[in-house]
Design an enzyme around this catalytic site. Structure first.
Site, PDB file in Angstrom:
ATOM      1  N   LYS A 101      14.329  11.165  13.600  1.00  0.00           N
ATOM      2  CA  LYS A 101      15.623  11.226  12.920  1.00  0.00           C
ATOM      3  C   LYS A 101      15.734  12.367  11.911  1.00  0.00           C
ATOM      4  O   LYS A 101      16.820  12.645  11.403  1.00  0.00           O
ATOM      5  CB  LYS A 101      15.907   9.898  12.224  1.00  0.00           C
ATOM      6  CG  LYS A 101      14.900   9.518  11.143  1.00  0.00           C
ATOM      7  CD  LYS A 101      15.222   8.133  10.604  1.00  0.00           C
ATOM      8  CE  LYS A 101      14.188   7.660   9.594  1.00  0.00           C
ATOM      9  NZ  LYS A 101      14.440   6.270   9.144  1.00  0.00           N
ATOM     10  N   TYR A 142       5.987  -5.151  -4.164  1.00  0.00           N
ATOM     11  CA  TYR A 142       7.112  -4.832  -3.285  1.00  0.00           C
ATOM     12  C   TYR A 142       8.390  -5.491  -3.808  1.00  0.00           C
ATOM     13  O   TYR A 142       8.468  -6.716  -3.933  1.00  0.00           O
ATOM     14  CB  TYR A 142       6.849  -5.303  -1.856  1.00  0.00           C
ATOM     15  CG  TYR A 142       5.728  -4.562  -1.152  1.00  0.00           C
ATOM     16  CD1 TYR A 142       5.121  -3.447  -1.707  1.00  0.00           C
ATOM     17  CD2 TYR A 142       5.282  -4.989   0.100  1.00  0.00           C
ATOM     18  CE1 TYR A 142       4.096  -2.787  -1.070  1.00  0.00           C
ATOM     19  CE2 TYR A 142       4.259  -4.327   0.767  1.00  0.00           C
ATOM     20  CZ  TYR A 142       3.659  -3.224   0.169  1.00  0.00           C
ATOM     21  OH  TYR A 142       2.647  -2.573   0.828  1.00  0.00           O
ATOM     22  N   THR A 152       6.430  -5.351   4.889  1.00  0.00           N
ATOM     23  CA  THR A 152       7.660  -5.592   4.122  1.00  0.00           C
ATOM     24  C   THR A 152       7.929  -4.529   3.070  1.00  0.00           C
ATOM     25  O   THR A 152       8.857  -4.667   2.269  1.00  0.00           O
ATOM     26  CB  THR A 152       7.587  -6.967   3.427  1.00  0.00           C
ATOM     27  OG1 THR A 152       6.474  -6.973   2.503  1.00  0.00           O
ATOM     28  CG2 THR A 152       7.385  -8.079   4.454  1.00  0.00           C
ATOM     29  N   TRP A 153       7.110  -3.480   3.046  1.00  0.00           N
ATOM     30  CA  TRP A 153       7.275  -2.423   2.049  1.00  0.00           C
ATOM     31  C   TRP A 153       8.630  -1.751   2.212  1.00  0.00           C
ATOM     32  O   TRP A 153       9.037  -1.440   3.330  1.00  0.00           O
ATOM     33  CB  TRP A 153       6.140  -1.407   2.198  1.00  0.00           C
ATOM     34  CG  TRP A 153       6.133  -0.316   1.172  1.00  0.00           C
ATOM     35  CD1 TRP A 153       6.529  -0.392  -0.125  1.00  0.00           C
ATOM     36  CD2 TRP A 153       5.679   1.034   1.362  1.00  0.00           C
ATOM     37  NE1 TRP A 153       6.345   0.812  -0.770  1.00  0.00           N
ATOM     38  CE2 TRP A 153       5.826   1.702   0.123  1.00  0.00           C
ATOM     39  CE3 TRP A 153       5.154   1.730   2.450  1.00  0.00           C
ATOM     40  CZ2 TRP A 153       5.478   3.051  -0.046  1.00  0.00           C
ATOM     41  CZ3 TRP A 153       4.801   3.068   2.276  1.00  0.00           C
ATOM     42  CH2 TRP A 153       4.962   3.715   1.040  1.00  0.00           C
ATOM     43  N   GLN A 186      -7.030  -1.326   4.403  1.00  0.00           N
ATOM     44  CA  GLN A 186      -5.695  -0.882   4.816  1.00  0.00           C
ATOM     45  C   GLN A 186      -5.611   0.614   4.559  1.00  0.00           C
ATOM     46  O   GLN A 186      -5.805   1.071   3.436  1.00  0.00           O
ATOM     47  CB  GLN A 186      -4.611  -1.612   4.022  1.00  0.00           C
ATOM     48  CG  GLN A 186      -4.230  -2.944   4.602  1.00  0.00           C
ATOM     49  CD  GLN A 186      -2.901  -3.450   4.065  1.00  0.00           C
ATOM     50  OE1 GLN A 186      -2.186  -2.743   3.362  1.00  0.00           O
ATOM     51  NE2 GLN A 186      -2.567  -4.681   4.398  1.00  0.00           N
ATOM     52  N   LEU A 225       4.583   5.694  11.891  1.00  0.00           N
ATOM     53  CA  LEU A 225       5.622   6.707  12.109  1.00  0.00           C
ATOM     54  C   LEU A 225       5.747   7.650  10.916  1.00  0.00           C
ATOM     55  O   LEU A 225       6.740   8.366  10.790  1.00  0.00           O
ATOM     56  CB  LEU A 225       6.970   6.029  12.384  1.00  0.00           C
ATOM     57  CG  LEU A 225       7.011   5.085  13.594  1.00  0.00           C
ATOM     58  CD1 LEU A 225       8.419   4.555  13.800  1.00  0.00           C
ATOM     59  CD2 LEU A 225       6.503   5.776  14.840  1.00  0.00           C
TER      60      LEU A 225
END
Length: 390
Positions: free
Chosen positions: A277, A142, A108-109, A237, A269
């Site tokens: 992009k 967040y 959800t970052w 993490q 990514l």
């Protein structure tokens, strides 16, 4: 699950970005039933380290299948009733704990409470949940706490069983006051190991892990836990993608084999760099165009950033041959690492999430030949001479 963060930040991420990740993790479901190590007498000394690892993985998979079949028979159900069967989403143990997590999770970052609306957030969670995702990651920092609130509100609205979900959150940057941030016992509710043990013993979390800790810090926490009969971390993490490999491929495997700490990776990514992009600059609607992500824009337009874009162009033919997109190839590449328990996806649109979830279909195509092709293009494979057979 709760995650804790201390130590130095990554070398190429700005201080602002580092603050968002400098945290402590984890909450899960179910009791920890760590699988027992295979007897040394049962090992085939003629097998290579990778062969022995594959053998252990097959043995554990067989054991899980037997346990699942027993449970389904007990409940008068068939295999078609299991989440993994109906969705095709593989599940893996989180490190060497007994906690089973989907190999793809939803983070959800940046998105929840910030880049996207609450309606889009609900749509993303619904797509993920219906696709077999049981792992959702957030943090107290967040969107200044909004991400956690939105996540909880959606779960309540959808009526999903809490026991079917693994929610991970991170602690460190809680507020402006000195007592509202850090990893003190007061802020968390140690002192970290003692505080995390207290949180778990009180039933507020089931497991705890770390986020952006060094291997030495994790080992120290494990040693303290064992010395004082407390609960050690089960997971770290860590950032992991085509251009960030050292920690997950060299440092964490040693921790996994020695003390059972698994890897939950984020940014497959590279904050969108691998999405393609940014091949012709920075679009106005992209994350890198936001004022608070100037560090990302600088990374993209740098000389190293241009080299990375050229490598991505060289990887495109491989993706085309495998019948997938470049983002799907990148996510599947992360998943092919047996030390990775779960890869956290960050998406701002349903279309992006559906595309990234499609990496599951690409995973079986990640043969050693394909991986070698990718390595030959990247030329950044870290070297490790460690032997984990003992």
């Amino acid at each position: 699950m709760l995650a804790a963060r201390t130590g130095a930040a990554g070398s190429q991420i700005s201080e602002e970005s580092t603050k968002l990740r400098k945290q402590s993790v984890f909450s899960g479901t179910g009791k920890d039933k760590s699988p027992k190590k295979a007897s040394e007498n049962g090992k085939d000394s003629s097998l290579s380290p990778s062969g022995q690892s594959q053998l252990r993985a097959r043995q554990l998979a067989l054991l899980r299948e037997v346990e699942m079949n027993w449970y389904l028979k007990l409940c008068d159900l068939s295999g078609e009733h299991s989440t993994a069967h109906t969705t095709g989403m593989p599940h893996r143990n989180l490190g060497k704990s007994g906690l089973r997590v989907s190999c793809l999770g939803l983070g959800t970052w940046v998105t929840f409470g910030g880049q996207i609306s609450d309606e889009v957030a609900e749509r993303l969670m619904t797509i993920a949940y219906e696709s077999g995702v049981n792992l959702f990651d957030t943090a107290e920092v967040y969107a200044a706490g909004k991400a956690e609130v939105i996540l909880g509100s959606i779960i309540k609205k959808k009526g999903w069983r809490r026991s079917s979900l693994v929610i991970t959150t991170k602690l460190y940057w809680g507020g402006k006051a000195e007592t509202e941030r850090g990893l003190s016992r007061k802020h968390i509710i140690e002192e970290i190991v003692r505080a995390m043990t207290h949180v778990i013993n009180q039933g507020m979390a089931m497991y705890w892990g770390t986020s952006r800790w060094s291997a030495m810090e994790i080992m120290e926490a494990y040693s303290v836990a064992r010395q004082f009969n407390m609960i050690p971390p089960v997971c770290e993490q860590a950032e992991y993608h085509l251009f960030q490999r050292e920690k997950v491929e060299v440092q964490l495997p040693e921790l996994y084999h020695k003390i059972g700490v698994g890897a939950m990776t984020w940014s497959p990514l590279a904050c969108g760099i691998i999405s393609g992009k940014y091949g012709n600059g920075v679009p106005e609607s992209s994350r890198a165009s936001l004022k608070c992500y100037q560090w990302l824009k600088e990374r993209i337009v740098s000389e190293e950033g241009r080299k990375q874009q050229n490598k991505l162009k060289d990887l495109s033919p491989i993706a085309e041959r495998l019948g997938c997109t470049l983002p799907q190839l990148a996510v599947a590449w992360c998943l092919r690492n047996e030390g990775v328990s779960s890869v956290l996806l960050g998406s701002s649109t349903p279309e992006q999430l559906i595309e990234n979830l499609g990496a599951i279909q690409v995973l079986p195509k990640m043969t050693s030949h394909v991986v070698n092709e990718i390595d030959n293009i990247l030329r950044n494979k870290p070297y490790s001479k460690k032997d984990y057979r003992s």
